[in-house]
Design a protein around this motif. Structure first.
Motif, PDB file in Angstrom:
ATOM      1  N   ASN A  72       1.022  -1.310   0.020  1.00 56.59           N
ATOM      2  CA  ASN A  72       0.442  -0.256   0.030  1.00 56.59           C
ATOM      3  C   ASN A  72       1.142   1.510   0.153  1.00 56.59           C
ATOM      4  O   ASN A  72       1.631   1.456   0.984  1.00 56.59           O
ATOM      5  N   VAL A  73       0.653   1.784  -0.912  1.00 53.72           N
ATOM      6  CA  VAL A  73       1.743   3.425  -1.398  1.00 53.72           C
ATOM      7  C   VAL A  73       1.044   4.449  -0.704  1.00 53.72           C
ATOM      8  O   VAL A  73      -0.076   4.886  -0.996  1.00 53.72           O
ATOM      9  N   ALA A 115      -1.607   3.708  -4.220  1.00 54.88           N
ATOM     10  CA  ALA A 115      -1.772   2.516  -4.744  1.00 54.88           C
ATOM     11  C   ALA A 115      -1.671   1.609  -4.257  1.00 54.88           C
ATOM     12  O   ALA A 115      -0.995   1.868  -2.538  1.00 54.88           O
ATOM     13  N   SER A 116      -2.593   0.501  -4.422  1.00 56.54           N
ATOM     14  CA  SER A 116      -2.268  -0.766  -3.243  1.00 56.54           C
ATOM     15  C   SER A 116      -2.141  -1.909  -4.982  1.00 56.54           C
ATOM     16  O   SER A 116      -2.939  -1.632  -5.450  1.00 56.54           O
ATOM     17  N   PHE A 117      -1.424  -2.609  -4.384  1.00 57.09           N
ATOM     18  CA  PHE A 117      -1.098  -3.990  -5.665  1.00 57.09           C
ATOM     19  C   PHE A 117      -0.895  -5.194  -4.219  1.00 57.09           C
ATOM     20  O   PHE A 117      -0.285  -5.415  -3.585  1.00 57.09           O
ATOM     21  N   CYS A 142      -6.121   2.215  -7.670  1.00 50.61           N
ATOM     22  CA  CYS A 142      -4.815   3.325  -8.145  1.00 50.61           C
ATOM     23  C   CYS A 142      -6.351   4.097  -7.279  1.00 50.61           C
ATOM     24  O   CYS A 142      -7.281   4.329  -7.710  1.00 50.61           O
ATOM     25  N   HIS A 143      -5.830   5.602  -7.448  1.00 50.68           N
ATOM     26  CA  HIS A 143      -6.058   6.505  -6.578  1.00 50.68           C
ATOM     27  C   HIS A 143      -5.618   8.128  -7.289  1.00 50.68           C
ATOM     28  O   HIS A 143      -4.810   8.276  -6.504  1.00 50.68           O
ATOM     29  N   ALA A 144      -6.645   7.824  -8.128  1.00 46.96           N
ATOM     30  CA  ALA A 144      -5.469   9.168  -9.033  1.00 46.96           C
ATOM     31  C   ALA A 144      -5.838  10.733  -8.629  1.00 46.96           C
ATOM     32  O   ALA A 144      -6.858  10.944  -7.199  1.00 46.96           O
TER      33      ALA A 144
END
Length: 164
Positions: A72-73, A115-117, A142-144
């Protein structure tokens, strides 16, 4: 040739800016997570990330047991959450903050992350004091427009989101 002293290496590495992440495993009922900056892309085919986890971390065994992880970025507004997950708090206390959901693997995904991977762990390699976790990405959120959070020279810095 001799290796540099550990303190010199750590001081130089402090100059290597990195995104701040919360890496999770487990389930929403039994979550495990920690703060990490040693995360990077390995390849886009198949999409794969690596995460370095200290062998002394109390979270380590869960990553071996679960086989899934989510990177989780964090956004620029999540410095407190980063510190919260880096503290000696219990896992229940850590996950009381934020809003959590799941994607493909069932690992906890931070809804507010930039962003979450969501990854399936494909390999774990032991190197020195750390375990290197390789994860094949199975889902992305992703959250732009989210501003980034990086750690550089032992402090947090915000990165603006490029518009357009």
């Amino acid at each position: 040739m001799l290796a540099p002293e550990t303190s010199a290496y750590r001081e130089a590495m402090a100059r290597l800016g990195a995104a701040v992440n919360i890496v999770t495993t487990g389930t929403l009922d039994n979550p495990v997570g920690f703060t990490a900056s040693a995360v990077c892309s390995v390849t886009d085919t198949p999409p794969t990330l690596l995460v370095c986890l200290n062998r002394n971390s109390r979270a380590r065994s869960a990553f071996y047991e679960e086989g899934a992880m989510c990177v989780n970025v964090l956004t620029s507004s999540q410095q407190d959450l980063s510190n919260h997950f880096a503290s000696p708090n219990t896992m229940a206390e850590r996950f009381a903050a934020g809003h959590w959901q799941t994607l493909a693997t069932g690992a906890p995904v931070l809804h507010e992350a930039a962003a979450s991977f969501d990854c399936q762990i494909s390999q774990i390699v032991e190197v020195g004091t750390h375990s290197v976790l390789f994860g094949i990405v199975r889902g992305i959120l992703c959250h732009a427009g989210a501003e980034g959070l990086v750690y550089f020279n032992r402090s947090y810095h915000s990165l603006p989101c490029r518009q357009g």
